[in-house]
Write an enzyme that holds these catalytic residues in place. Structure first.
Site, short mmCIF file in Angstrom:
data_model
loop_
_atom_site.label_atom_id
_atom_site.label_comp_id
_atom_site.label_asym_id
_atom_site.label_seq_id
_atom_site.Cartn_x
_atom_site.Cartn_y
_atom_site.Cartn_z
N GLY A 1 40.04 43.51 46.88
CA GLY A 1 41.20 42.87 47.47
C GLY A 1 42.07 42.20 46.42
O GLY A 1 43.28 42.39 46.38
N ALA A 2 41.43 41.41 45.56
CA ALA A 2 42.16 40.65 44.56
C ALA A 2 41.19 40.02 43.58
O ALA A 2 39.98 40.11 43.78
CB ALA A 2 42.99 39.56 45.24
N MET A 3 41.75 39.37 42.55
CA MET A 3 40.89 38.79 41.52
C MET A 3 41.46 37.47 41.05
O MET A 3 42.65 37.36 40.74
CB MET A 3 40.74 39.78 40.36
CG MET A 3 39.90 39.28 39.22
SD MET A 3 38.17 39.01 39.71
CE MET A 3 37.74 37.67 38.62
N GLU A 4 40.56 36.48 40.93
CA GLU A 4 40.96 35.09 40.72
C GLU A 4 41.15 34.68 39.26
O GLU A 4 41.00 33.51 38.93
CB GLU A 4 39.89 34.18 41.35
CG GLU A 4 38.52 34.17 40.63
CD GLU A 4 37.46 35.09 41.23
OE1 GLU A 4 37.86 36.10 41.87
OE2 GLU A 4 36.26 34.82 41.06
N GLU B 1 35.89 41.14 36.15
CA GLU B 1 34.67 40.82 36.89
C GLU B 1 34.08 42.10 37.46
O GLU B 1 34.83 42.91 38.02
CB GLU B 1 34.97 39.85 38.04
CG GLU B 1 33.68 39.40 38.71
CD GLU B 1 33.92 38.37 39.83
OE1 GLU B 1 35.07 38.02 40.11
OE2 GLU B 1 32.92 37.96 40.42
N GLU C 1 41.71 33.43 46.62
CA GLU C 1 41.81 33.53 45.16
C GLU C 1 42.27 32.19 44.58
O GLU C 1 41.78 31.75 43.54
CB GLU C 1 42.75 34.65 44.74
CG GLU C 1 42.43 36.03 45.31
CD GLU C 1 40.98 36.47 45.17
OE1 GLU C 1 40.31 36.04 44.21
OE2 GLU C 1 40.50 37.24 46.02
#
Ligand code: B3K
Ligand code: ZN
Length: 881
Positions: free
Chosen positions: A268-271, A128, A305
């Site tokens: 931070g993070a990725m879903e 993304e 997430e």
């Protein structure tokens, strides 16, 4: 200034794709410098698309080895491919055909951390928004959904763990010490949710049984030896899964759910579907290495997430203009989750503080944009506080406007109607309109209009007639490219408080729709008339921060003190206390600038003793209420002609006066808080530590002696208390032996743990004063620092630029020069991070003239190089415009 050649994307240019890709089969042959990727795509012409439509695929810096249609290379005249785009003319006349593409990529030298890259020796991906096109040519747009099957081949020693989205299908050995795994994801998804991880990782296993009785295998993958530090994240995951079932009726939909923590990550993070990839900062925690704030962030981001599985993955965005459709909604959901897991009032105050710190300056500066933008040059620059945090506030307002039942019904209809689709904000709003029978046309402006609305309020009381009048006027300030604004629908929650602090009720109301404690403002001006009020009420407005607006309500200090002492709405009470503190700070900073010694209002100072000792208030609330507003908070309230040195002096003076006045109460309260038994990272424990540490800072500043903080630093049995003591020593007693010893001790203990060293960099980058620049420059040469790791860059450079007002905004502009050098060096490695860093200068026009001129010169220098990334150029040019 170099000419801007980057194209602008416009929402009105949206067209559905002529081709779709119902099935995608990928084979990765992993090697650090040359990974081969074979993509076999089942391509389908969309119904209604012209027969002669060319097939145009996205790429980004790709090297292609093979391209076939139905197993054969097309004539060269029909195929053109550069690194960034592939065009096939005269696609086969049949509706469906097969395309095979072989590309070769080099994960080891990918410093952008987009596409396939290596982090800590592990192969991982970030797709993304537009990273998939760095792996293969594809229809890399969120409205093209495909069912993926992925085969991964790698050396068994280098990468015993092979993961992708969906469920595991098969695995086995290959020749030459290699092995493979096959994953299949039955849920059609856009390319941005694709993920792959391969490496030698430790794992923490668990499982979860869904409400309908399906068992899901859970795993968190981390660096070997850090498995125990993943237990809190795993617990947060299970609580998130249960909460989404209980509150939204949403169940998980695969057999496995995997989380991987990596040290190099842009956000931070990725879903990614079934395979969330995290910045390890938001997974790893134990009492020795993580603060309570870290724990709270881990809980919130793991939940965020996970919640994307429905809000983002099952229902995704039609195009990137709709980013808030998934982000605003998912932030709203994670805020609600945290409120349910912890204290609702404390969460709300924290969320509003974040909104004000990050979104208000954005909305009030050159980078302002609507929650749903209509234009962008670089989508990576729109993962903003406006899309996320204000986007969440807009969803919260839908709940306020419709009420709990209709809000739930609207969400339910949204999930039923759009599961498996890529949709728009209009679709989202329509679900609420249809479920409630209400018209949200005016409300929709919250998505379309940038800028923070302001409410100007005045009141009057007629004791004889028993009437109380609230006069409320709304104004939305102009923002870039939107000079004229339309009137908004603003839900303003309120209450009337009697002079004795007791809530007052009224008989009737005219002048606006008032329902369930909310005034619905829809016109420019409302005069709201309450009757049946013989006693003069004090109005408490924007309770719970029901609308993301600023409020100018001129009234007496006595009225404000009344709310600070007795407002039954915890948020509004904190707001009253904080507002009084802000005003004291602003007045004091004016005195400092005028060469006077700052003085403070006695009643406001007295308030702090009462709050500290009020056992009816939860400790976390008391900590928030007692904390003096930060320098950036004060600067934001002042708005223009800002002098950071005067603000810092005012803030320190206020802290000292409060600390000295209440030293004995503060000591007693702090003493009663401990000992508090074994460490627990829950809200209760965190609240006690927060209060204890707020008081410790006051007492240290008041005594002018570092001994208390030094003792706490030495005796602390957890990172929260040790870190709080370190901050006080280093910031309040810079240059002292105690500060130097604490820094050295911290480095000795944690020098081998880069994630923990970020705290050490951060605390030093934020020491106020002009010397900070040399210190930060020297720290960039520390062995633990690296310009290639986004966490390090944010901890040192980001903290210096965003959280050190006096150091960064030195009047001689020297820090800006260093900043420009650093950003340009960063831009060659990682444009997303350089562009994000550059936003630190977005409020340059608010500075006093000398600093303003220096900041402008720095921005101009930043805009000069011809080879700036699109990301950075977009930020710099909009900031200057
Ligand atoms: N959706 C991702 C953000 C991706 C950012 C790409 N530049 C994380 C999140 O919001 O959950
Ligand atoms: Zn998100």
């Amino acid at each position: 200034m170099a000419a801007d050649t980057a194209s602008v994307y416009r929402i009105e240019d949206y067209r559905p794709s002529d081709y779709l890709i119902p099935r995608t089969h990928l084979t990765f042959s992993l090697a650090p410098d040359a990974t081969r990727v074979v993509a076999e795509l089942e391509v389908e012409r969309r119904e209604g698309a012209p027969l002669d439509a060319p097939l145009v695929l996205d790429g980004d810096g790709l090297q292609m080895l093979r391209f076939e249609v139905n197993g054969k290379a097309p004539p060269a005249s029909r195929l053109s491919a550069n690194g960034d785009r592939l065009v096939l003319t005269q696609a086969p006349p049949s509706r469906r055909f097969r395309v095979t593409i072989e590309t070769v990529v080099a994960p080891a030298s990918n410093t952008t951390l987009m596409g396939l890259y290596r982090s800590g020796g592990v192969y991982c991906t970030q797709c993304e928004a537009e990273g998939f096109r760095r792996i293969t040519y594809y229809l890399d747009r969120p409205d093209v959904l495909s069912v993926y099957t992925v085969r991964i081949e790698a050396g068994l020693a280098e990468a015993p763990v092979l993961l992708s989205n969906g469920n595991p299908v098969e695995q086995g050995a290959l020749d030459e010490g290699r092995h493979f795994a096959v994953w299949h994801d039955p849920h059609p998804k856009p390319a941005y949710l694709f993920a792959l991880v391969a490496g030698d990782l430790g794992r923490l296993d668990d499982s979860f049984v869904t409400a309908s009785g399906r068992k899901v295998d859970l795993a968190v993958f981390v660096e070997h030896g850090k498995e125990a530090r993943a237990t809190y994240a795993m617990d947060a995951l299970k609580r998130s899964m249960r909460w989404d079932e209980d509150v939204f009726g949403l169940e998980y939909d695969l057999d496995v759910f995997n989380i991987v923590a990596v040290p190099d990550f842009n956000m931070g993070a990725m879903e990614n579907k079934g395979l969330n990839i995290f910045n390890d900062k938001y997974i790893l925690a134990d009492e020795d290495t993580a603060t309570d704030a870290d724990y709270a962030n881990i809980e919130a981001i793991v939940a965020h997430e996970y919640f994307h599985n429905w809000t983002g993955n099952r229902i995704t965005c039609r195009d990137w203009f709709q980013l808030c459709l998934k982000e605003g909604l998912t932030v709203y959901r994670d805020h609600e989750f945290s409120a349910d897991q912890r204290s609702r009032a404390v969460e709300r105050i924290g969320d509003v503080r974040t909104l004000r710190a990050l979104q208000f300056p954005e909305d009030q500066g050159p980078l302002a944009h609507p929650v749903r933008p209509r234009r962008y040059r670089e989508i990576n620059n729109f993962y903003t506080a406006t899309v996320y945090e204000k986007g969440a506030e807009v969803v919260r307002m839908i709940a306020t406007v419709l009420g709990e039942d209709d809000f739930r019904a609207g969400m339910k209809l949204y999930f039923e109607r759009h599961d498996g689709q890529a949709v728009t904000i209009e679709d989202f709003l329509k679900a609420f309109e249809d479920a409630s029978g209400r018209d949200l046309a005016q409300f929709a402006l919250w998505y379309h209009q940038a800028g923070t609305p302001n409410l100007t309020i005045s009141d009057s009381h007629d004791a004889e007639a028993g009437e109380y009048l609230l006069d409320i006027e709304q104004a939305v300030p102009p923002t870039p490219s939107e000079s004229r604004k339309r009137l908004m629908h603003i839900p303003l929650a309120f209450g009337l408080v009697g002079e004795d602090g007791v809530p007052l009720s009224f008989e009737a109301v005219e002048g606006a729709l008032v329902q369930d404690g909310v005034i619905h403002l829809r016109k420019r001006r409302h005069t709201v008339r309450f009757s049946g009020l013989k006693k003069r009420p004090v109005a408490s407005v924007n309770r719970g921060f029901s609308a993301p607006v600023t409020v100018a309500f001129q009234r007496s200090r006595a009225d404000r003190l009344l709310l600070a002492r007795s407002d039954e709405d915890a948020f509004a009470r904190w707001e009253a206390i904080n507002g009084l503190m802000l005003d004291e700070s602003i007045l004091a900073s004016r005195m400092v600038r005028g060469g006077k010694r700052p003085e403070f209002d006695d009643a406001v100072i007295a308030l702090h003793g009462e709050i500290a000792g009020d056992a009816s208030l939860e400790p976390a609330f008391r900590a928030l209420a007692l904390a003096s507003p930060g320098e950036t908070d004060i600067a934001r309230e002042i708005g223009d002609n800002i002098d950071p040195d005067a603000i810092l002096a005012a803030r320190l003076a206020l802290t000292e006066v409060i600390g000295s006045r209440h030293a004995s109460v503060f000591e007693a309260v702090r003493g009663a808080l401990r000992p508090h038994g074994p460490f627990r990272p829950d809200a209760e424990g965190a609240g006690r530590r927060a209060l204890g540490n707020t008081l410790m800072e006051y007492l240290s500043v008041a005594s002018g002696d570092p001994a208390l903080a030094a003792r706490q630093f030495a005796q602390a049995d957890n990172m929260t208390d040790r870190h709080a003591a370190l901050v006080v020593l280093v910031h309040r007693f810079p240059g002292s032996a105690a500060a130097a010893e604490a820094l050295a001790d911290f480095e000795r203990r944690h020098g081998g743990d880069l994630l923990v060293m970020d705290k050490w960099f951060h605390v030093q980058a934020t020491i106020p004063g002009p010397e900070a620049l040399d210190r930060v420059r020297a720290l960039t040469r520390h062995p633990a620092f690296s310009m290639s790791n986004p966490n390090r860059v944010r901890a040192l450079i980001g903290a210096f630029a965003n959280a050190n007002q006096t150091g960064f905004h030195r009047p001689d502009g020297a820090a800006y020069g260093f900043f420009v050098e650093t950003i340009l060096a960063l831009d060659r490695k990682n444009p997303q991070v350089s562009a994000r860093m550059a936003t630190a200068l977005r409020s340059w026009r608010s500075l006093e003239p000398t600093r303003q001129a220096a900041a402008r010169a720095a921005l101009l220098t930043l805009s000069e190089p011809a080879d700036l990334s699109t990301d950075l150029r977009d930020i710099v040019e909009r900031t200057l415009a």
